[in-house]
Design an enzyme around this catalytic site. Structure first.
Site, PDB file in Angstrom:
ATOM      1  N   SER A 103       0.827  -1.207   0.000  1.00 23.63           N
ATOM      2  CA  SER A 103       0.000   0.000   0.000  1.00 23.63           C
ATOM      3  C   SER A 103       0.858   1.253   0.000  1.00 23.63           C
ATOM      4  CB  SER A 103      -0.944   0.008   1.204  1.00 23.63           C
ATOM      5  OG  SER A 103      -0.242  -0.194   2.387  1.00 23.63           O
ATOM      6  N   HIS A 105      -2.487  -2.776  -6.391  1.00 28.65           N
ATOM      7  CA  HIS A 105      -2.967  -2.495  -5.036  1.00 28.65           C
ATOM      8  C   HIS A 105      -4.478  -2.697  -4.934  1.00 28.65           C
ATOM      9  CE1 HIS A 105      -3.550   0.594  -1.597  1.00 28.65           C
ATOM     10  NE2 HIS A 105      -3.311  -0.609  -1.105  1.00 28.65           N
ATOM     11  N   GLU A 111      -5.497  -0.302  -7.938  1.00 32.63           N
ATOM     12  CA  GLU A 111      -4.541   0.689  -8.440  1.00 32.63           C
ATOM     13  C   GLU A 111      -3.405  -0.073  -9.131  1.00 32.63           C
ATOM     14  OE1 GLU A 111      -4.709   4.453  -5.387  1.00 32.63           O
ATOM     15  OE2 GLU A 111      -3.733   2.666  -4.642  1.00 32.63           O
ATOM     16  N   ASN A 142      -4.463   6.037  -0.812  1.00 32.51           N
ATOM     17  CA  ASN A 142      -3.923   6.290   0.529  1.00 32.51           C
ATOM     18  C   ASN A 142      -3.389   7.713   0.680  1.00 32.51           C
ATOM     19  OD1 ASN A 142      -4.632   3.927   1.725  1.00 32.51           O
ATOM     20  ND2 ASN A 142      -2.722   2.874   1.262  1.00 32.51           N
TER      21      ASN A 142
HETATM   22  N1  3HC Z   1     -16.423 -12.858  -0.583  1.00 36.87           N
HETATM   23  C1  3HC Z   1     -17.532 -12.582  -1.287  1.00 36.87           C
HETATM   24  N2  3HC Z   1     -18.472 -11.707  -0.896  1.00 36.87           N
HETATM   25  C2  3HC Z   1     -18.257 -11.072   0.268  1.00 36.87           C
HETATM   26  C3  3HC Z   1     -17.108 -11.276   1.057  1.00 36.87           C
HETATM   27  C4  3HC Z   1     -16.178 -12.225   0.584  1.00 36.87           C
HETATM   28  N3  3HC Z   1     -15.051 -12.493   1.251  1.00 36.87           N
HETATM   29  N4  3HC Z   1     -17.206 -10.467   2.152  1.00 36.87           N
HETATM   30  C5  3HC Z   1     -18.365  -9.791   2.053  1.00 36.87           C
HETATM   31  N5  3HC Z   1     -18.997 -10.169   0.921  1.00 36.87           N
HETATM   32  C6  3HC Z   1     -20.290  -9.665   0.435  1.00 36.87           C
HETATM   33  C7  3HC Z   1     -21.409  -9.989   1.391  1.00 36.87           C
HETATM   34  O1  3HC Z   1     -21.883 -11.285   1.172  1.00 36.87           O
HETATM   35  C8  3HC Z   1     -22.437  -8.932   1.054  1.00 36.87           C
HETATM   36  O2  3HC Z   1     -23.149  -9.354  -0.077  1.00 36.87           O
HETATM   37  P1  3HC Z   1     -24.735  -9.004  -0.240  1.00 36.87           P
HETATM   38  O3  3HC Z   1     -24.824  -7.497  -0.219  1.00 36.87           O
HETATM   39  O4  3HC Z   1     -25.102  -9.601  -1.567  1.00 36.87           O
HETATM   40  O5  3HC Z   1     -25.421  -9.658   0.911  1.00 36.87           O
HETATM   41  C9  3HC Z   1     -21.585  -7.740   0.659  1.00 36.87           C
HETATM   42  O6  3HC Z   1     -20.282  -8.248   0.379  1.00 36.87           O
HETATM   43  C10 3HC Z   1     -21.461  -6.692   1.751  1.00 36.87           C
HETATM   44  O7  3HC Z   1     -21.034  -7.309   2.953  1.00 36.87           O
HETATM   45  P2  3HC Z   1     -21.803  -7.173   4.336  1.00 36.87           P
HETATM   46  O8  3HC Z   1     -23.291  -7.246   4.128  1.00 36.87           O
HETATM   47  O9  3HC Z   1     -21.185  -8.150   5.257  1.00 36.87           O
HETATM   48  O10 3HC Z   1     -21.416  -5.751   4.924  1.00 36.87           O
HETATM   49  P3  3HC Z   1     -21.771  -4.274   4.531  1.00 36.87           P
HETATM   50  O11 3HC Z   1     -22.889  -4.138   3.567  1.00 36.87           O
HETATM   51  O12 3HC Z   1     -21.877  -3.604   5.846  1.00 36.87           O
HETATM   52  O13 3HC Z   1     -20.439  -3.803   3.773  1.00 36.87           O
HETATM   53  C11 3HC Z   1     -18.160  -3.252   3.594  1.00 36.87           C
HETATM   54  C12 3HC Z   1     -19.201  -4.054   4.343  1.00 36.87           C
HETATM   55  C13 3HC Z   1     -18.138  -3.682   2.115  1.00 36.87           C
HETATM   56  C14 3HC Z   1     -16.825  -3.560   4.243  1.00 36.87           C
HETATM   57  C15 3HC Z   1     -18.538  -1.738   3.687  1.00 36.87           C
HETATM   58  O14 3HC Z   1     -18.715  -1.381   5.027  1.00 36.87           O
HETATM   59  C16 3HC Z   1     -17.466  -0.850   3.094  1.00 36.87           C
HETATM   60  O15 3HC Z   1     -17.408  -0.650   1.892  1.00 36.87           O
HETATM   61  N6  3HC Z   1     -16.587  -0.278   3.962  1.00 36.87           N
HETATM   62  C17 3HC Z   1     -15.479   0.565   3.551  1.00 36.87           C
HETATM   63  C18 3HC Z   1     -14.325  -0.333   3.173  1.00 36.87           C
HETATM   64  C19 3HC Z   1     -13.145   0.451   2.666  1.00 36.87           C
HETATM   65  O16 3HC Z   1     -13.118   1.663   2.598  1.00 36.87           O
HETATM   66  N7  3HC Z   1     -12.109  -0.306   2.290  1.00 36.87           N
HETATM   67  C20 3HC Z   1     -10.891   0.269   1.824  1.00 36.87           C
HETATM   68  C21 3HC Z   1      -9.954   0.368   2.968  1.00 36.87           C
HETATM   69  S1  3HC Z   1      -8.416   1.108   2.490  1.00 36.87           S
HETATM   70  C22 3HC Z   1      -7.509  -0.170   1.912  1.00 36.87           C
HETATM   71  O17 3HC Z   1      -7.912  -1.310   1.885  1.00 36.87           O
HETATM   72  C23 3HC Z   1      -6.164   0.193   1.391  1.00 36.87           C
HETATM   73  C24 3HC Z   1      -5.067  -0.203   2.316  1.00 36.87           C
HETATM   74  O18 3HC Z   1      -3.852  -0.023   1.629  1.00 36.87           O
HETATM   75  C25 3HC Z   1      -5.033   0.569   3.606  1.00 36.87           C
END
Ligand code: 3HC
Length: 286
Positions: A119, A140, A152, A190
């Site tokens: 990252s 990424h 990315e 980031n």
């Molecule tokens: N495989 C397949 N599907 C999955 C899964 C997996 N491992 N994990 C979750 N899902 C699916 C679920 O089944 C669900 O599907 P559905 O809507 O059809 O029922 C869907 O994804 C959404 O999951 P949840 O219902 O469990 O949860 P939420 O609707 O609350 O969403 C979230 C969770 C997607 C994490 C949402 O809260 C979100 O987008 N959060 C922000 C995440 C973010 O910003 N990430 C980036 C972080 S920065 C980064 O990663 C960079 C690093 O370098 C720091």
């Protein structure tokens, strides 16, 4: 070359997500970890995700079996010899990554691509230890990998247009939307996300509002899926601190200077969801 055979080195949170997404998108995937225990844990996470998708009607039993047949866990680095691309997803430390790039460069075919999911570490340094600088790039992904649509593609001054085109096609075949960024600390996401998260911590340190209210403000005021403290716990405070330090070192703007509270929480091992406690306590909070 069209990418068909994928290697993933590292099967933790991000590595397992990348291996899962590649295998369920039809790619043949070899995945490894540093121990049998960690490999088994990562593969179980992938199998559990497919079981969950099957229970939701997103995959049939036959598709789950086909996915599993495409996923090959191994502890043997030589099993990466025939891969078209290898994605490095190991610990966020420079020396182990450079050692791995040297090792992979000697194992894979000359036309294979070597990419890193880092990252914030410079892709250029990884390219520099190989004899295929034009075939090295950053790739990424975002957490949770199977759900987040962005990737990315990070190019150094020596990454070739062919490599970028292959990575574009590869990520699109995984259902992702790629963007292209230069190899600068933080890339695009980031570089913008880290100062936002650090500002939220400073705001809380200064007593402007409670963590809960800052989270509610950004969730309901801007429709972000998670407020900054929930996201910090989700991403991991150690990961955030490390990314902030790397970006600050290259770009010494106070907006990237890690706030004292973040350092102290990492020192105490309060790293977020993965340790059960970060800004929030997950042993009590569902
Ligand atoms: N495989 C397949 N599907 C999955 C899964 C997996 N491992 N994990 C979750 N899902 C699916 C679920 O089944 C669900 O599907 P559905 O809507 O059809 O029922 C869907 O994804 C959404 O999951 P949840 O219902 O469990 O949860 P939420 O609707 O609350 O969403 C979230 C969770 C997607 C994490 C949402 O809260 C979100 O987008 N959060 C922000 C995440 C973010 O910003 N990430 C980036 C972080 S920065 C980064 O990663 C960079 C690093 O370098 C720091």
């Amino acid at each position: 070359m069209t990418i068909q055979k994928v290697g993933v080195v590292g099967c933790g949170l991000m590595g397992s997500g990348i291996a899962q997404t590649a295998a369920q998108s039809g790619f043949d995937v070899v995945v490894t970890e540093v121990s049998q225990e960690l490999l088994d844990r990562g593969v179980k996470k992938i199998h559990d995700a497919w079981a969950m998708m099957q229970s939701k009607g997103k995959l049939t039993a036959e598709q789950v079996e086909a996915n599993k047949a495409r996923l090959h866990p191994t502890l043997e680095m030589q099993d990466f010899a025939d891969r078209d691309i290898v994605v490095e997803v190991i610990i966020e430390q420079k020396e182990p990554k450079l050692a791995l790039f040297r090792q992979l460069d000697a194992i894979v075919q000359p036309d294979a691509l070597l990419v890193s999911n880092t990252s914030s570490l410079p892709i250029t340094e990884m390219a520099a230890v190989t004899r295929r600088r034009d075939k090295v790039a950053g790739l990424h992904f975002f957490n949770p990998v199977p759900v987040m649509k962005l990737v990315e593609i990070v190019r150094t001054v020596e990454t070739s247009d062919e490599t970028v085109a292959e990575l574009r096609a590869f990520t699109q075949a995984m259902g992702k939307t790629p963007i292209i960024a230069k190899d600068t600390a933080g890339f695009v996401v980031n570089f913008l996300l880290i100062p936002y998260l650090l500002s939220a911590i400073r705001m809380y340190e200064n007593g402007v509002a409670t963590m809960e209210d800052i989270d509610t403000a950004m969730q309901l005021g801007t429709n972000y899926p998670m407020g900054p403290f929930t996201l910090l716990d989700y991403v991991g405070l150690d990961t955030t601190l490390y990314a902030a330090e790397v970006i600050y070192a290259e770009n010494p703007d106070p907006a990237y200077a890690p706030p004292p509270l973040l350092r102290r929480m990492v020192t105490l091992g309060r790293l977020g969801r993965k340790t059960g406690k970060g800004f929030y306590d997950y042993s009590e909070k569902k």
